[in-house]
Design a protein around this motif. Structure first.
Motif, PDB file in Angstrom:
ATOM      1  N   ASN A   1       0.924  -1.076  -0.127  1.00 45.29           N
ATOM      2  CA  ASN A   1      -0.148   0.037   0.064  1.00 45.29           C
ATOM      3  C   ASN A   1       0.888   1.215   0.118  1.00 45.29           C
ATOM      4  OD1 ASN A   1      -1.943   1.850   0.585  1.00 45.29           O
ATOM      5  ND2 ASN A   1      -3.201   0.764   1.799  1.00 45.29           N
ATOM      6  N   PRO A   2       0.807   2.045  -0.970  1.00 39.19           N
ATOM      7  CA  PRO A   2       1.517   3.385  -1.074  1.00 39.19           C
ATOM      8  C   PRO A   2       1.268   4.496  -0.269  1.00 39.19           C
ATOM      9  CG  PRO A   2       0.149   3.288  -3.057  1.00 39.19           C
ATOM     10  CD  PRO A   2      -0.089   2.030  -2.229  1.00 39.19           C
ATOM     11  N   LEU A   3      -0.080   4.287   0.457  1.00 41.15           N
ATOM     12  CA  LEU A   3      -0.512   5.275   1.392  1.00 41.15           C
ATOM     13  C   LEU A   3       0.385   5.654   2.447  1.00 41.15           C
ATOM     14  CD1 LEU A   3      -4.377   4.637   0.930  1.00 41.15           C
ATOM     15  CD2 LEU A   3      -2.807   6.181  -0.421  1.00 41.15           C
ATOM     16  N   SER A   4       0.317   6.693   2.980  1.00 39.19           N
ATOM     17  CA  SER A   4       0.856   7.046   4.279  1.00 39.19           C
ATOM     18  C   SER A   4       0.051   6.670   5.371  1.00 39.19           C
ATOM     19  CB  SER A   4       1.232   8.731   4.459  1.00 39.19           C
ATOM     20  OG  SER A   4      -0.092   9.397   4.553  1.00 39.19           O
ATOM     21  N   LEU A   5       0.518   6.825   6.722  1.00 38.57           N
ATOM     22  CA  LEU A   5      -0.293   6.197   7.646  1.00 38.57           C
ATOM     23  C   LEU A   5      -1.516   6.955   8.068  1.00 38.57           C
ATOM     24  CD1 LEU A   5      -0.649   4.084  10.195  1.00 38.57           C
ATOM     25  CD2 LEU A   5       0.908   5.574  11.512  1.00 38.57           C
ATOM     26  N   GLY A   6      -1.360   8.639   7.831  1.00 38.42           N
ATOM     27  CA  GLY A   6      -2.370   9.366   7.929  1.00 38.42           C
ATOM     28  C   GLY A   6      -3.667   9.181   6.838  1.00 38.42           C
ATOM     29  N   GLN A   7      -3.160   8.975   5.622  1.00 41.82           N
ATOM     30  CA  GLN A   7      -4.027   8.608   4.447  1.00 41.82           C
ATOM     31  C   GLN A   7      -4.696   7.270   4.730  1.00 41.82           C
ATOM     32  OE1 GLN A   7      -1.165   8.747   1.435  1.00 41.82           O
ATOM     33  NE2 GLN A   7      -2.063  10.649   0.683  1.00 41.82           N
ATOM     34  N   LYS A   8      -4.121   6.218   5.459  1.00 35.95           N
ATOM     35  CA  LYS A   8      -4.678   4.965   5.719  1.00 35.95           C
ATOM     36  C   LYS A   8      -5.771   5.245   6.892  1.00 35.95           C
ATOM     37  CE  LYS A   8      -0.844   2.138   4.758  1.00 35.95           C
ATOM     38  NZ  LYS A   8      -0.084   0.911   5.282  1.00 35.95           N
ATOM     39  N   ARG A   9      -5.649   6.024   7.831  1.00 32.39           N
ATOM     40  CA  ARG A   9      -6.309   6.222   8.801  1.00 32.39           C
ATOM     41  C   ARG A   9      -7.711   7.109   8.571  1.00 32.39           C
ATOM     42  NH1 ARG A   9      -2.379   8.221  13.628  1.00 32.39           N
ATOM     43  NH2 ARG A   9      -1.548   5.966  14.436  1.00 32.39           N
ATOM     44  N   ILE A  10      -7.443   7.876   7.526  1.00 32.65           N
ATOM     45  CA  ILE A  10      -8.573   8.865   6.814  1.00 32.65           C
ATOM     46  C   ILE A  10      -9.399   7.930   6.121  1.00 32.65           C
ATOM     47  CG2 ILE A  10      -9.293  10.667   5.120  1.00 32.65           C
ATOM     48  CD1 ILE A  10      -6.687  11.952   6.098  1.00 32.65           C
ATOM     49  N   SER A  11      -8.710   6.888   5.467  1.00 34.23           N
ATOM     50  CA  SER A  11      -9.628   5.944   4.791  1.00 34.23           C
ATOM     51  C   SER A  11     -10.459   4.894   5.531  1.00 34.23           C
ATOM     52  CB  SER A  11      -8.667   5.239   3.849  1.00 34.23           C
ATOM     53  OG  SER A  11      -8.038   5.746   2.457  1.00 34.23           O
ATOM     54  N   ALA A  12      -9.626   4.645   6.600  1.00 40.83           N
ATOM     55  CA  ALA A  12     -10.500   3.675   7.538  1.00 40.83           C
ATOM     56  C   ALA A  12     -11.707   4.450   8.247  1.00 40.83           C
ATOM     57  CB  ALA A  12      -9.464   3.390   8.605  1.00 40.83           C
ATOM     58  N   ALA A  13     -11.336   5.566   8.438  1.00 49.81           N
ATOM     59  CA  ALA A  13     -12.476   6.518   9.114  1.00 49.81           C
ATOM     60  C   ALA A  13     -13.637   6.589   8.307  1.00 49.81           C
ATOM     61  CB  ALA A  13     -11.818   7.738   9.623  1.00 49.81           C
ATOM     62  N   GLY A  14     -13.297   6.925   6.963  1.00 53.43           N
ATOM     63  CA  GLY A  14     -14.606   7.055   5.871  1.00 53.43           C
ATOM     64  C   GLY A  14     -15.080   5.979   5.678  1.00 53.43           C
ATOM     65  N   ALA A  15     -14.459   4.573   5.904  1.00 58.22           N
ATOM     66  CA  ALA A  15     -15.004   3.357   5.672  1.00 58.22           C
ATOM     67  C   ALA A  15     -15.992   3.113   6.909  1.00 58.22           C
ATOM     68  CB  ALA A  15     -14.112   2.255   5.554  1.00 58.22           C
ATOM     69  N   TYR A  16     -15.658   3.563   7.975  1.00 56.74           N
ATOM     70  CA  TYR A  16     -16.535   3.340   9.070  1.00 56.74           C
ATOM     71  C   TYR A  16     -17.726   4.352   9.021  1.00 56.74           C
ATOM     72  CZ  TYR A  16     -12.851   0.707  10.984  1.00 56.74           C
ATOM     73  OH  TYR A  16     -11.754  -0.487  10.967  1.00 56.74           O
ATOM     74  N   ALA A  17     -17.686   5.445   8.481  1.00 61.01           N
ATOM     75  CA  ALA A  17     -18.648   6.333   8.456  1.00 61.01           C
ATOM     76  C   ALA A  17     -19.404   5.931   7.223  1.00 61.01           C
ATOM     77  CB  ALA A  17     -17.939   7.919   7.932  1.00 61.01           C
ATOM     78  N   CYS A  18     -18.910   5.367   6.335  1.00 62.35           N
ATOM     79  CA  CYS A  18     -20.022   4.755   5.161  1.00 62.35           C
ATOM     80  C   CYS A  18     -20.920   3.416   5.867  1.00 62.35           C
ATOM     81  CB  CYS A  18     -19.182   4.316   3.931  1.00 62.35           C
ATOM     82  SG  CYS A  18     -18.631   5.535   2.973  1.00 62.35           S
ATOM     83  N   PHE A  19     -20.209   2.693   6.947  1.00 60.11           N
ATOM     84  CA  PHE A  19     -20.951   1.827   7.430  1.00 60.11           C
ATOM     85  C   PHE A  19     -21.999   2.269   8.371  1.00 60.11           C
ATOM     86  CE2 PHE A  19     -17.068  -1.013   6.682  1.00 60.11           C
ATOM     87  CZ  PHE A  19     -17.254  -1.417   5.350  1.00 60.11           C
TER      88      PHE A  19
END
Length: 108
Positions: free
Chosen positions: A73-91
């Motif tokens: 995964n080429p994303l930084s740790l911050g980008q991964k956290r934002i993606s995870a937060a977005g995923a949980y918001a979608c759920f």
């Protein structure tokens, strides 16, 4: 007997919009979860009917491929956290849409 076609169309439109929202938010949530490097791997279940079940070897191979993809995964740790937060918001949006539908049925 008279059919209220306008009410029928309103119910149809509400059901269509609700289904699109739930499926869309769930799909987007899964996509963001995978982007965050948290690939959901489901272990196979035993079924008695004609459903094909993957073997333990195939399950290990899938888990290994998921771990390998997470490392690439080429994303930084911050980008991964934002993606995870977005995923949980979608759920959460999926859950809220379902709860809103149930409330409309019970109250209405």
């Amino acid at each position: 007997m008279a059919i209220d076609w306008l009410a029928f169309l309103q119910v149809f439109a509400a059901a269509l919009v609700g289904a699109i929202l739930v499926v869309g938010f769930y799909a987007l949530g899964l996509r963001l979860l995978v982007r965050a490097g948290r690939v959901p791997v489901v272990s196979p279940a035993e079924f008695t009917d004609a459903i094909t079940v993957i073997s333990e070897k195939q399950a290990r191979r899938a888990e290994k491929a998921a771990a390998k993809a997470a490392k690439k995964n080429p994303l930084s740790l911050g980008q991964k956290r934002i993606s995870a937060a977005g995923a949980y918001a979608c759920f959460a949006a999926c859950g809220l849409a379902v709860i809103a539908g149930i409330v409309l049925i019970v109250v209405g």
